[in-house]
Write an enzyme that holds these catalytic residues in place. Structure first.
Site, mmCIF file in Angstrom:
data_model
loop_
_atom_site.group_PDB
_atom_site.id
_atom_site.type_symbol
_atom_site.label_atom_id
_atom_site.label_comp_id
_atom_site.label_asym_id
_atom_site.label_seq_id
_atom_site.Cartn_x
_atom_site.Cartn_y
_atom_site.Cartn_z
ATOM 1 N N TYR A 135 -15.659 -4.508 5.807
ATOM 2 C CA TYR A 135 -14.318 -3.966 5.958
ATOM 3 C C TYR A 135 -13.936 -4.122 7.570
ATOM 4 C CZ TYR A 135 -11.064 0.255 5.875
ATOM 5 O OH TYR A 135 -9.967 0.956 5.913
ATOM 6 N N VAL B 60 -7.428 9.893 8.575
ATOM 7 C CA VAL B 60 -6.251 10.576 7.856
ATOM 8 C C VAL B 60 -6.376 11.651 7.064
ATOM 9 C CG1 VAL B 60 -4.106 9.768 7.086
ATOM 10 C CG2 VAL B 60 -5.375 8.254 8.118
ATOM 11 N N PRO C 116 -4.979 3.885 13.216
ATOM 12 C CA PRO C 116 -5.261 5.155 13.240
ATOM 13 C C PRO C 116 -6.699 5.676 12.913
ATOM 14 C CG PRO C 116 -4.149 4.240 11.115
ATOM 15 C CD PRO C 116 -4.789 3.223 11.779
ATOM 16 N N THR C 117 -6.829 6.927 13.389
ATOM 17 C CA THR C 117 -8.227 7.671 13.158
ATOM 18 C C THR C 117 -8.189 8.187 11.818
ATOM 19 O OG1 THR C 117 -7.212 9.621 14.160
ATOM 20 C CG2 THR C 117 -8.607 8.190 15.571
ATOM 21 N N GLY D 217 0.983 -1.143 -0.036
ATOM 22 C CA GLY D 217 0.066 0.018 0.228
ATOM 23 C C GLY D 217 0.688 1.110 -0.102
ATOM 24 N N VAL E 193 -1.328 6.897 3.294
ATOM 25 C CA VAL E 193 -0.768 6.490 4.522
ATOM 26 C C VAL E 193 0.724 6.119 4.021
ATOM 27 C CG1 VAL E 193 -0.458 5.078 6.631
ATOM 28 C CG2 VAL E 193 -2.966 5.813 5.505
HETATM 29 P P1 NDP Z 1 -5.347 4.372 -0.251
HETATM 30 O O1 NDP Z 1 -6.567 3.948 -0.867
HETATM 31 O O2 NDP Z 1 -4.733 5.742 -0.522
HETATM 32 O O3 NDP Z 1 -4.575 3.093 -0.885
HETATM 33 C C1 NDP Z 1 -4.366 1.811 -0.937
HETATM 34 C C2 NDP Z 1 -3.106 1.329 -1.059
HETATM 35 O O4 NDP Z 1 -3.460 -0.334 -1.074
HETATM 36 C C3 NDP Z 1 -2.676 1.391 -2.442
HETATM 37 O O5 NDP Z 1 -1.213 1.668 -2.122
HETATM 38 C C4 NDP Z 1 -3.255 0.483 -3.424
HETATM 39 O O6 NDP Z 1 -2.211 0.347 -4.567
HETATM 40 C C5 NDP Z 1 -2.938 -0.621 -2.449
HETATM 41 N N1 NDP Z 1 -3.688 -1.831 -2.764
HETATM 42 C C6 NDP Z 1 -5.118 -2.244 -2.803
HETATM 43 N N2 NDP Z 1 -5.688 -3.320 -3.159
HETATM 44 C C7 NDP Z 1 -4.308 -4.223 -3.452
HETATM 45 C C8 NDP Z 1 -4.076 -5.278 -3.842
HETATM 46 N N3 NDP Z 1 -4.955 -6.142 -4.237
HETATM 47 N N4 NDP Z 1 -2.708 -5.550 -3.912
HETATM 48 C C9 NDP Z 1 -1.596 -4.785 -3.677
HETATM 49 N N5 NDP Z 1 -1.922 -3.543 -3.383
HETATM 50 C C10 NDP Z 1 -3.167 -3.096 -3.128
HETATM 51 O O7 NDP Z 1 -5.526 3.812 1.246
HETATM 52 P P2 NDP Z 1 -4.989 4.630 2.534
HETATM 53 O O8 NDP Z 1 -3.604 4.846 2.252
HETATM 54 O O9 NDP Z 1 -5.918 5.446 3.007
HETATM 55 O O10 NDP Z 1 -5.221 3.107 3.525
HETATM 56 C C11 NDP Z 1 -3.988 2.495 3.843
HETATM 57 C C12 NDP Z 1 -4.384 1.900 5.323
HETATM 58 O O11 NDP Z 1 -4.770 2.665 6.337
HETATM 59 C C13 NDP Z 1 -5.726 0.969 4.840
HETATM 60 O O12 NDP Z 1 -5.363 -0.430 5.550
HETATM 61 C C14 NDP Z 1 -6.795 1.609 5.491
HETATM 62 O O13 NDP Z 1 -7.652 0.793 6.082
HETATM 63 C C15 NDP Z 1 -6.056 2.366 6.846
HETATM 64 N N6 NDP Z 1 -6.341 3.376 7.293
HETATM 65 C C16 NDP Z 1 -6.691 4.652 6.528
HETATM 66 C C17 NDP Z 1 -7.422 5.678 6.904
HETATM 67 C C18 NDP Z 1 -7.658 6.702 6.180
HETATM 68 O O14 NDP Z 1 -8.283 7.635 6.615
HETATM 69 N N7 NDP Z 1 -7.072 7.026 4.946
HETATM 70 C C19 NDP Z 1 -7.906 5.713 8.465
HETATM 71 C C20 NDP Z 1 -7.468 4.524 9.227
HETATM 72 C C21 NDP Z 1 -7.057 3.352 8.492
HETATM 73 P P3 NDP Z 1 -2.725 1.323 -5.906
HETATM 74 O O15 NDP Z 1 -2.234 2.631 -5.642
HETATM 75 O O16 NDP Z 1 -1.840 0.635 -6.809
HETATM 76 O O17 NDP Z 1 -4.352 1.073 -6.144
#
Ligand code: NDP
Length: 322
Positions: free
Chosen positions: A144, A174, A171-172, A14, A19
């Site tokens: 989820y 972001v 995290p809360t 990710g 994040v």
């Molecule tokens: P984003 O949607 O910004 O990013 C998701 C990431 O996961 C991307 O890098 C994406 O790759 C990758 N990804 C998704 N599916 C696959 C797959 N099948 N194989 C490989 N990579 C994959 O998410 P966030 O950065 O917001 O979230 C990151 C983590 O933080 C998550 O676990 C989320 O639950 C958690 N979180 C986020 C919050 C928020 O407010 N944003 C709050 C609390 C927790 P690509 O870019 O190529 O699609």
């Protein structure tokens, strides 16, 4: 231990999300990486975490000693409501594949990323780490949420059965550069920032959905990156830890909109469209456990973090996700 023998090779899943980009900023631009350490930030183009064979292949090739697992199938409220089963199954698969591949290859430590939506939706507030199993998560995204809850259970299993130090952070909400700025399926702050950009450009009022009274606890992606790095280096518990600012730093949607107005230098009017629903009124979480470890950690002041985010969005308007 393995830690003392080999320089660390850290694989981040990710790595292209909000994040992941916050963590990259801390590791690459703010000097967070130690000498000799290798960091690999992967997106879905580099690894398909839904596929165990492909996950194993990439892990075998890079031979990580440490993994930060951020990847997830994520989406806004409506997408979750329509596809709870897909969110459950895909995230269960992704998480199981990452932890299994890590275990098989002898990864010393994994830090996975959960979310405060795993908590019982009725509180009690402030939420703390002990409350995860006490009640059902919100109906809108139970798929989820349950997939994320399962990570904490897997971590316990890998520790009890194999002695693995696999843990998780919670995290809360972001905000920061590289967010998804789509206002239908994005997040609170990124939605308001994008709408303010358009209101300023088109000289129209900024219309915020709902009454503006719900309260949100926001964490800046760069601060979150610093805390995830701390959890990788220094947090030794298997049980998860909530990562967020102090309870007093919680803001109402109205306060957040006013702060964006200031950060973007928008001089128009803010209108609250009360005909639209407010969503969850609050989901205040306690950072007491985090503060026990890091009493002096300084969060970036909200106005500064917001200014950096807005400036990034304006500078990257054409390429930003929106
Ligand atoms: P984003 O949607 O910004 O990013 C998701 C990431 O996961 C991307 O890098 C994406 O790759 C990758 N990804 C998704 N599916 C696959 C797959 N099948 N194989 C490989 N990579 C994959 O998410 P966030 O950065 O917001 O979230 C990151 C983590 O933080 C998550 O676990 C989320 O639950 C958690 N979180 C986020 C919050 C928020 O407010 N944003 C709050 C609390 C927790 P690509 O870019 O190529 O699609």
């Amino acid at each position: 231990s393995q830690d003392n023998q080999k320089p660390w090779r850290v694989l981040v899943t990710g790595g292209s999300g909000i994040v992941g980009k916050g963590l990259q900023c801390v590791v690459k631009e703010m000097g967070g990486a130690k000498e000799g350490e290798e960091w690999l930030f992967l997106s879905s183009k580099d690894i398909n975490l839904l596929n165990l064979e492909n996950t194993r292949e990439v892990f075998e090739k890079f031979q990580p000693t440490h993994v930060i697992h951020l990847a997830a199938m994520v989406g806004g409220l409506f997408m979750n409501m329509r596809q709870n089963l897909d969110f459950l199954r895909n995230n269960l698969t992704i998480n199981d594949n990452v932890l299994l591949a890590s275990h098989e290859i002898g990864v010393t430590k994994v830090v996975s990323c959960l979310s405060t939506c795993i908590f019982p939706h009725n509180g009690p507030f402030p939420l703390d780490e002990s409350m995860i199993p006490f009640g059902p998560p919100h109906d809108s995204n139970y798929g989820y949420a349950h997939a994320k809850r399962t990570v904490a259970i897997l971590n316990r299993g890998y520790y009890e059965q194999h002695g693995r130090r696999y843990t998780a952070v919670i995290p809360t909400n972001v905000f920061g550069p590289h967010d998804n700025f789509n206002f239908a399926d994005g997040h609170v702050m990124s939605g308001i920032i994008h709408k303010t950009y358009i209101a300023k450009r088109d000289k129209t009022p900024l219309v915020v959905l709902g009454s503006g009274t719900p309260r949100r606890q926001l964490i800046y992606s760069v601060d979150l990156g610093r805390l995830i790095l701390w959890s990788l280096r220094d947090y030794d518990e298997i049980d998860p830890v909530i990562l967020c600012g102090d309870v007093e730093s919680e803001v109402s949607v109205k306060e957040a909109a006013e702060a964006v107005k200031k950060a973007m230098d928008f001089d128009g009017e803010i209108v609250f469209d009360k005909s639209k629903g407010d969503g969850v009124f609050k989901k205040t979480a306690s950072n007491a456990k985090l503060r026990k470890y890091l009493p002096d950690f300084k969060f970036t002041p909200f106005d500064q973090a917001l200014k950096e985010t807005c400036d990034w969005f304006v500078a990257n308007y054409d390429s930003a996700r929106k």
